[in-house]
Every structure is written in C-alpha cells, then in structure tokens.
Scaffold this motif. Sequence first.
Motif, short mmCIF file in Angstrom:
data_model
loop_
_atom_site.label_atom_id
_atom_site.label_comp_id
_atom_site.label_asym_id
_atom_site.label_seq_id
_atom_site.Cartn_x
_atom_site.Cartn_y
_atom_site.Cartn_z
N GLN A 1 0.76 -1.33 -0.05
CA GLN A 1 0.14 -0.13 0.05
C GLN A 1 1.07 1.42 -0.02
N GLU A 2 1.92 1.06 0.87
CA GLU A 2 2.78 2.39 0.56
C GLU A 2 3.78 2.58 -0.36
N MET A 3 3.99 1.61 -1.33
CA MET A 3 4.24 1.65 -2.46
C MET A 3 3.36 2.29 -3.50
N LEU A 4 2.09 1.88 -3.53
CA LEU A 4 1.28 2.33 -4.37
C LEU A 4 0.78 3.77 -4.02
N ASP A 5 0.83 4.08 -2.77
CA ASP A 5 0.77 5.55 -2.50
C ASP A 5 2.02 6.34 -3.04
N TYR A 6 3.06 5.85 -3.01
CA TYR A 6 4.40 6.67 -3.40
C TYR A 6 3.85 6.72 -5.01
N VAL A 7 3.52 5.92 -5.64
CA VAL A 7 3.29 5.97 -6.93
C VAL A 7 2.49 7.17 -7.15
N ASP A 8 1.11 7.04 -6.53
CA ASP A 8 0.17 8.20 -6.72
C ASP A 8 1.04 9.42 -6.28
N LYS A 9 1.77 9.58 -5.49
CA LYS A 9 2.36 10.96 -5.03
C LYS A 9 3.17 11.47 -6.26
N LEU A 10 3.95 10.36 -6.86
CA LEU A 10 4.78 10.87 -8.15
C LEU A 10 3.78 11.37 -9.30
N ASP A 11 2.71 10.88 -9.40
CA ASP A 11 1.60 11.15 -10.36
C ASP A 11 1.34 12.71 -10.10
N GLU A 12 1.42 13.12 -8.96
CA GLU A 12 0.99 14.82 -8.75
C GLU A 12 1.93 15.79 -9.44
N LEU A 13 3.21 15.20 -9.69
CA LEU A 13 4.31 16.05 -10.04
C LEU A 13 4.05 16.50 -11.61
#
Length: 97
Positions: free
Chosen positions: A34-46
């Motif tokens: 879940q932490e990995m998926l959340d991090y990928v979502d965070k990268l999508d915000e860039l």
Amino acid sequence: MAKQIDDETMENVCILAKLSLTEEEKEKAKKDMQEMLDYVDKLDELDTSGVEPMSHIFGDQNVFREDVVTNGDNSKEMLANAPKAKEGQYQVPKTIG
C-alpha cells in the motif's frame, strides 16, 4: 488515492509469487504494498509537462567501441594449453550418462 490492497489481492499475490505467509506477514506485506502504491500516486502529482521524455539520465549516445577483432585466431595457442584436444577442439570427459 491508490487502490487499497485487500485480502483477495494479497492472496492472489501470494499464489502468483508462490509465497506461504502467516497472517502477520500478510498484514505487513499489505501495508508495504500500500505504501508503494501511495508513493506512485504521489509521483503522479508532479508536473512533468516541461520535461522531455528520455530513456537514460545521461545524454550520451552509443559510447561502446566498434566490435573489431584485434587479437585474431589464437586457437592453436589456446589448444596448446588443453590437457586433451581432438580435431581442433578441447576434449573433455563425458558428463551426461
């Protein structure tokens, strides 16, 4: 927000990866995934609209040398070091029954 990792997804991952995890290990793995998926979502915000796509971080082109033979055919010299040779090849003991 990223899709939540549920028990069914975790079970499928365990089956595909051939893992036998305890319930405690499954919970920790779910949390980590879940932490990995959340991090990928965070990268999508860039905002990457001004960033040129690239395959490597360096702008170098082909830095490899041409594949040119420089030492020639040294087969006779190499076979001179072989314990046994036959018809221009190394002779080794049979390894398959």
